[in-house]
Design a protein around this motif. Sequence first.
Motif, PDB file in Angstrom:
ATOM      1  N   LYS A 199      -0.646  -1.482  -1.612  1.00 12.07           N
ATOM      2  CA  LYS A 199      -0.953  -0.370  -0.703  1.00 12.07           C
ATOM      3  C   LYS A 199      -0.581   0.969  -1.351  1.00 12.07           C
ATOM      4  CE  LYS A 199      -0.155   0.868   4.113  1.00 12.07           C
ATOM      5  NZ  LYS A 199       0.597   0.524   5.330  1.00 12.07           N
ATOM      6  N   ASP A 200       0.582   1.010  -1.985  1.00 14.09           N
ATOM      7  CA  ASP A 200       1.084   2.264  -2.561  1.00 14.09           C
ATOM      8  C   ASP A 200       0.266   2.745  -3.765  1.00 14.09           C
ATOM      9  OD1 ASP A 200       3.047   2.094  -0.628  1.00 14.09           O
ATOM     10  OD2 ASP A 200       4.566   1.297  -1.991  1.00 14.09           O
ATOM     11  N   PRO A 223      -3.391  -5.574   2.504  1.00 10.56           N
ATOM     12  CA  PRO A 223      -2.749  -4.249   2.452  1.00 10.56           C
ATOM     13  C   PRO A 223      -3.721  -3.085   2.311  1.00 10.56           C
ATOM     14  CG  PRO A 223      -1.627  -5.756   0.965  1.00 10.56           C
ATOM     15  CD  PRO A 223      -2.862  -6.457   1.466  1.00 10.56           C
ATOM     16  N   ASN A 247       9.382  -2.527  -4.463  1.00 12.50           N
ATOM     17  CA  ASN A 247       9.899  -1.914  -3.237  1.00 12.50           C
ATOM     18  C   ASN A 247       8.707  -1.368  -2.470  1.00 12.50           C
ATOM     19  OD1 ASN A 247      12.743  -2.248  -3.751  1.00 12.50           O
ATOM     20  ND2 ASN A 247      12.501  -0.729  -5.361  1.00 12.50           N
ATOM     21  N   GLY A 248       8.595  -1.729  -1.220  1.00  6.39           N
ATOM     22  CA  GLY A 248       7.437  -1.296  -0.438  1.00  6.39           C
ATOM     23  C   GLY A 248       6.300  -2.279  -0.595  1.00  6.39           C
ATOM     24  N   ASP A 249       5.086  -1.777  -0.551  1.00  4.87           N
ATOM     25  CA  ASP A 249       3.890  -2.606  -0.700  1.00  4.87           C
ATOM     26  C   ASP A 249       3.084  -2.056  -1.876  1.00  4.87           C
ATOM     27  OD1 ASP A 249       1.542  -4.069  -0.502  1.00  4.87           O
ATOM     28  OD2 ASP A 249       1.609  -4.098   1.680  1.00  4.87           O
ATOM     29  N   TYR A 284       4.422 -10.505  -5.301  1.00  3.66           N
ATOM     30  CA  TYR A 284       5.531  -9.627  -5.692  1.00  3.66           C
ATOM     31  C   TYR A 284       6.729 -10.437  -6.174  1.00  3.66           C
ATOM     32  CZ  TYR A 284       2.770  -6.177  -3.092  1.00  3.66           C
ATOM     33  OH  TYR A 284       1.763  -5.363  -2.621  1.00  3.66           O
ATOM     34  N   ASN A 341       3.443 -10.666  -0.770  1.00  5.59           N
ATOM     35  CA  ASN A 341       4.873 -10.845  -1.038  1.00  5.59           C
ATOM     36  C   ASN A 341       5.123 -11.980  -2.020  1.00  5.59           C
ATOM     37  OD1 ASN A 341       5.818  -8.706   0.506  1.00  5.59           O
ATOM     38  ND2 ASN A 341       5.932  -9.942   2.359  1.00  5.59           N
TER      39      ASN A 341
END
Length: 187
Positions: A73-74, A107, A68-70, A56, A53
């Motif tokens: 991970k995404d 993540p 938006n999100g991780d 980010y 975070n």
Amino acid sequence: MNRLFIFDLGGVLIKNFHTLPEMAKIMGVSEKELNDDFELYARPLMEGYMSTNDYYDHLLTHYGYKVNGDFFKDTFHPVRNEVMIEIAGKLKAKGNKTAIGSNTFAPHWPIIDKLDIRKSFTNCYASHEIHLIKPDKEFWQYIMDKEGFTPENTTFVDDYIENIEGAAALGIETFHYTGDDEALLNF
């Protein structure tokens, strides 16, 4: 005496593990630019001293991109390397200790765990959990101390030459992974 085999994760046990190319594309920046910027934050992220975070937040401040999100991970889509996982499983079945030794961040682990890799290994040492990274000698020393092995009874497998050189400087036997065919000939 049996040996300790330490296997790198990304590039050895899993393929398709890089996230920055997809992240750069989504953000609309060059891969080189994002990679150069990420290098400033890679170590604290992998050592677990910086949260994703926080990174980010940096992307928002530096690039104006709100995650938006991780993001890590995404954009992480690993695939098992069956050959190397099978080699590790056979070494473990012969009574050797096998460990994953990986520079990574939190993540990624829920996704990695879905790949069901850990059963071929005695233990897993993720850099963000042990707060040590390759190629620092303390990374391997920590694992050897936990497992009860010396460099003379340890083998390290990795695809990055700087990590191989770091382990070799401690007297650890190394195998520079360049592909499954060569690994099958050597294990």
